[in-house]
Design an enzyme around this catalytic site. Structure first.
Site, PDB file in Angstrom:
ATOM      1  N   CYS A 104      -2.569   7.689   5.295  1.00 20.41           N
ATOM      2  CA  CYS A 104      -2.517   7.281   3.890  1.00 20.41           C
ATOM      3  C   CYS A 104      -3.766   7.717   3.139  1.00 20.41           C
ATOM      4  O   CYS A 104      -3.760   7.777   1.901  1.00 20.41           O
ATOM      5  CB  CYS A 104      -2.332   5.775   3.783  1.00 20.41           C
ATOM      6  N   GLU A 113       0.880  -1.178   0.000  1.00 19.27           N
ATOM      7  CA  GLU A 113       0.000   0.000   0.000  1.00 19.27           C
ATOM      8  C   GLU A 113       0.906   1.213   0.000  1.00 19.27           C
ATOM      9  O   GLU A 113       1.737   1.364   0.892  1.00 19.27           O
ATOM     10  CB  GLU A 113      -0.900  -0.001   1.237  1.00 19.27           C
TER      11      GLU A 113
END
Length: 572
Positions: free
Chosen positions: A342, A305
């Site tokens: 994120c 990710e």
């Protein structure tokens, strides 16, 4: 000095109980034929020779390091040499071969124990994380609860068999041609290497989602500790070790190690016994690991990710109805945790209408009230200031508001800039992530410009639409374009909260992640580290419990196309 916890090859009881690191294993080459001579020597060293190591209950091995804590900053030193990594990987492979034989119930029982151990940790965990990351007590307390909940949810998913589904198609001998008896289940990939993230020291680190999902899939885990929070990692690793000891699990099911810079991580990824990698971090780091894994003689998956600007698209009706409210909400989401999420919404796409000044004025006022705060570590702060300066130096970019430019270099000062859609579309640099409390408001003149922006976007973890119900039907092309760009599409909300649940998708098209088919949050994350295997015409007594006629685990199974928990004919 964290060094105070160590003495020779033993750790003081206040942190964990020191036990022998290695037990002799004969014929190391049987486990790893290409093990280097140096690696074989390291494998056979006695505990007296392993003076730079300590571990918990023979299951968690945490490398000795000296962590100097100055002003909330941790610096790792004295890491494990490359030639001493092999024994950890071999032990993890041995553990995997035993762990994979456990039933789903036994695997889930271990996960519940891990959750209990983490939950029982006292103030030492929060205190350590606060000192190393500068995150607040409230944030860390919530993240600890999330981490505990994650292990329990993933264990529940194993027992419900809704993540790793069991399918059975019984034989039809009278059919032409006859159909054999075929039964499918899942098995772990093998040894998984997990790289810890800096921005979530609990939920995406030592005992985080990657570790939990790999264990749930039936894998052993080698965790590469993050240099930003070594003491926190040690405490979490010891909790997993205690749970493993209580469960009677094989030595090596989990190891936390510290290696020197990128070299150790590269060695782990290229090692032939490692079968998958989990990573949360930068695009640069994730792509480097992905490329290394792809170049192996036997390529392995890297579930990374990585970068995302999580754009928000504001439609005219919503702007007219709620300009001030939207601006206030955006300011809060953009600066949450000093922008170190994120899912931070770094790009805000807004219509250039007569209502826009109300939004911009309120946004500037809200941002100006947010004091600069210390970022996770100096490296992240330095990157933030550099990337922010690079973007602000692009043609057509104007600063709307910048908080206290004279704040310390270790702090992130919230900044918002504006740029026209025309400039944005002409300069791909403006679409790059600035990790921290920075937002770029892109103003568009027409729906076609908004659509052009959406089409130009790279892959994202999230995209968001802020709209009145009456105007959604007028922007179906925009919505359709955004679905091609993200893993989670929000309406009238902001993306910084990521719920741990079955329906969550935390991943997206590249460069948000390396494989958009999978999520790193929620029970479906387990699927990343498991592979299907079918058994054809095997006798019942030789099958895994989840495939046996009697269904001794009592789980849901799809039998001849129908979901049920019953026994099959011939059950004993």
């Amino acid at each position: 000095m964290f060094q105070q916890f160590y003495h020779g090859n033993k750790a003081k009881q206040t942190l964990w109980e020191a036990l022998p690191l290695f037990t002799p294993v004969n014929k190391v080459s049987n486990y790893y034929p290409s093990l280097t001579a140096e690696g074989q020597k390291a494998r056979r060293r006695t505990k007296n020779q392993q003076r730079c190591h300590c571990h918990s209950s023979g299951i968690v091995r945490l490398l000795k390091f000296t962590a100097q804590i100055n002003n909330g900053t941790s610096v790792m030193s004295e890491n494990i040499p490359i030639q001493e990594i092999d024994p950890y990987i071999i032990r993890a492979q041995e553990a995997f071969l035993r762990f994979k034989k456990l039933t789903l119930k036994e695997r889930a029982a271990f996960m519940y124990l891990v959750a209990d151990e983490i939950e029982s940790l006292g103030t030492e965990l929060i205190d350590a994380a606060q000192s190393e990351t500068s995150l607040g007590e409230g944030r860390l307390t919530g993240e600890k609860a999330r981490t505990v909940n994650q292990w329990r949810i993933y264990a529940d998913a194993l027992l419900n068999s809704n993540v790793l589904p069991v399918q059975i198609d019984t034989a039809i001998p009278g059919r032409t041609p006859p159909r054999p008896d075929i039964r499918k289940t899942y098995t772990g990939l093998g040894v998984v290497v997990v790289f810890g993230a800096s921005n979530f020291p609990f939920a995406f680190s030592t005992a985080g989602g990657d570790t939990a999902s790999a264990i749930a899939a039936g894998c052993s885990v080698i965790f590469k500790s993050h240099s930003g929070h070594p003491k926190t990692s040690a405490i979490m690793a010891s909790a997993i070790g205690r749970a493993a000891a209580k469960a009677g699990l094989p030595n090596g099911i989990f190891a936390a190690i510290a290696t020197d810079g990128a070299t150790g991580g590269q060695y782990l990824v290229k090692h032939p016994l490692v079968k998958a990698v989990g990573f949360t971090g930068s695009l640069y780091g994730g792509r480097a690991l992905f490329d290394l894994a792809s170049q192996r003689p036997d390529p392995i998956p890297v579930f990374a990710e990585m970068g995302s600007v999580n754009p928000v698209f504001l439609l005219p009706g919503r702007l007219a109805a709620s300009a001030e409210e939207v601006a206030t909400q955006y300011a809060g989401s953009l600066t949450l945790g000093v922008g170190q999420f994120c899912t931070n919404p770094g790009i805000f796409v807004a219509p250039n209408t007569s209502d826009l000044p109300r939004f911009l004025d309120t946004l500037a006022a809200q941002i100006s009230q947010i004091a600069p705060s210390r970022m996770l570590h100096p490296g992240i702060a330095a990157s933030y200031h550099k990337n922010k300066a690079d973007l602000l130096g692009q043609a057509g970019v104007d600063v709307l508001v910048a908080v206290n430019e004279d704040s310390p270099e270790t702090h992130g000062n919230a900044t918002v800039a504006t740029v026209s859609a025309q400039r944005f579309l002409a300069n791909p640099k403006l679409g790059e992530e600035v990790f921290g409390p920075f937002g770029l408001v892109v103003t568009y003149e027409s729906p076609s410009e908004a659509l052009a922006i959406a089409n130009q976007l790279e892959g994202q973890l999230t995209t968001t639409v802020l709209a009145e119900p009456s105007e959604l039907g007028q922007h179906t092309e925009l919505v359709a374009a955004l679905t091609e760009k993200c893993g989670r599409l929000l309406l009238n909300g902001f993306p910084t909260g990521v719920e741990v649940c079955g329906a969550m998708q935390h991943g997206g098209p590249y460069p948000a992640s390396t494989d958009s088919r999978f999520t790193s949050v929620g029970p479906d994350a387990i699927k990343r580290f498991a592979r299907p295997i079918s058994y054809q015409n095997w006798p019942d007594e030789m099958l895994p419990d989840e495939l046996k006629n009697a269904n001794p685990l009592g789980i849901w199974r799809t039998v001849n196309g129908e979901l049920n928990k019953g026994e099959l004919p011939g059950a004993v």
